[in-house]
Design a protein around this motif. Sequence first.
Motif, PDB file in Angstrom:
ATOM      1  N   UNK A   1      20.622  34.900  29.210  1.00  0.00           N
ATOM      2  CA  UNK A   1      21.488  33.875  29.777  1.00  0.00           C
ATOM      3  C   UNK A   1      21.064  33.536  31.199  1.00  0.00           C
ATOM      4  N   UNK A   2      20.811  34.568  32.016  1.00  0.00           N
ATOM      5  CA  UNK A   2      20.396  34.327  33.403  1.00  0.00           C
ATOM      6  C   UNK A   2      19.019  33.681  33.443  1.00  0.00           C
ATOM      7  N   UNK A   3      18.121  34.094  32.550  1.00  0.00           N
ATOM      8  CA  UNK A   3      16.790  33.487  32.486  1.00  0.00           C
ATOM      9  C   UNK A   3      16.871  31.979  32.267  1.00  0.00           C
ATOM     10  N   UNK A   4      17.856  31.561  31.508  1.00  0.00           N
ATOM     11  CA  UNK A   4      17.998  30.144  31.160  1.00  0.00           C
ATOM     12  C   UNK A   4      18.983  29.410  32.068  1.00  0.00           C
TER      13      UNK A   4
ATOM     14  N   UNK B   1      26.619  30.216  32.457  1.00  0.00           N
ATOM     15  CA  UNK B   1      25.599  29.321  33.000  1.00  0.00           C
ATOM     16  C   UNK B   1      26.235  28.186  33.797  1.00  0.00           C
ATOM     17  N   UNK B   2      27.318  27.682  33.296  1.00  0.00           N
ATOM     18  CA  UNK B   2      28.036  26.614  33.993  1.00  0.00           C
ATOM     19  C   UNK B   2      28.631  27.130  35.304  1.00  0.00           C
ATOM     20  N   UNK B   3      29.111  28.371  35.298  1.00  0.00           N
ATOM     21  CA  UNK B   3      29.648  28.975  36.519  1.00  0.00           C
ATOM     22  C   UNK B   3      28.568  29.068  37.594  1.00  0.00           C
ATOM     23  N   UNK B   4      27.348  29.439  37.190  1.00  0.00           N
ATOM     24  CA  UNK B   4      26.221  29.485  38.127  1.00  0.00           C
ATOM     25  C   UNK B   4      25.919  28.092  38.665  1.00  0.00           C
ATOM     26  N   UNK B   5      25.891  27.098  37.785  1.00  0.00           N
ATOM     27  CA  UNK B   5      25.643  25.711  38.209  1.00  0.00           C
ATOM     28  C   UNK B   5      26.683  25.252  39.213  1.00  0.00           C
ATOM     29  N   UNK B   6      27.938  25.566  38.943  1.00  0.00           N
ATOM     30  CA  UNK B   6      29.015  25.136  39.839  1.00  0.00           C
ATOM     31  C   UNK B   6      28.905  25.805  41.200  1.00  0.00           C
TER      32      UNK B   6
ATOM     33  N   UNK C   1      11.194  37.089  34.251  1.00  0.00           N
ATOM     34  CA  UNK C   1      10.166  36.821  35.253  1.00  0.00           C
ATOM     35  C   UNK C   1      10.805  36.472  36.596  1.00  0.00           C
ATOM     36  N   UNK C   2      12.138  36.485  36.629  1.00  0.00           N
ATOM     37  CA  UNK C   2      12.841  36.173  37.869  1.00  0.00           C
ATOM     38  C   UNK C   2      12.859  37.391  38.795  1.00  0.00           C
ATOM     39  N   UNK C   3      13.275  37.170  40.031  1.00  0.00           N
ATOM     40  CA  UNK C   3      13.298  38.227  41.039  1.00  0.00           C
ATOM     41  C   UNK C   3      14.323  39.294  40.672  1.00  0.00           C
TER      42      UNK C   3
END
Length: 220
Positions: free
Chosen positions: A22-25, A206-211, A59-61
């Motif tokens: 989920x975080x990757x995407x 994912x939407x929470x991250x976007x917001x 591949x993220x930090x």
Amino acid sequence: MIIVAPSFLASDFLHLADEVDMVNNSAAEWLHLDVMDGRFVPNISFGIPVVEFIRKATSKVCDVHLMIEEPEKFVAAFHKAGADVISVHIEACRNLHRNIQQIKDLGIKAGVAVNPHTPIASLEDIIADVDLVNLMSVNPGFGGQKFIAHTLHKIAQLKQLIAERNPSCLIEIDGGVTLDNAPQIVAAGANVLVAGSSVFNAKNPQQAIDHLKTACEKII
């Protein structure tokens, strides 16, 4: 740029691969991994094997926050497991400058973490040597706690110190970050937002991250 670092302490460990995916995407840049030993903080989370498996899946930090005693005994192992950033607590290090140099000698970013009761002035002799300061905005050890409002004052103090001594140093805020308070945190000077419950407990993470990113990018 504001970096969002979802804290995996709040993730569903039964479905850890799905949470990493989920975080990757998502729009998040970092994965925040809290390592607790039951000594420095009154809780035990996870250790080297979990970091190693998460590293293989992203591949993220990988931002590893060591809430442990004697971190110098373990930083090399966490680097080998895949940490890109390692933060150690000023309160846990007898020889902080040596500990920070040990991390930097591994070729990765070194951070110093600071508990809510620790004054910003305690960083004056180390700030020039670190890549990141993790300001704890809750008492370390457990997720889901309420943001300590005085942290906003500490962020402003730290921002001034960084401007004078090490302008490239990042300010990371860890604990109680929500969509409601994130703009204030960024306005005070933070660059990295560690968000646990507000991401993983959301109906649409994912939407929470976007917001979070959208709300904060309006500030800068």
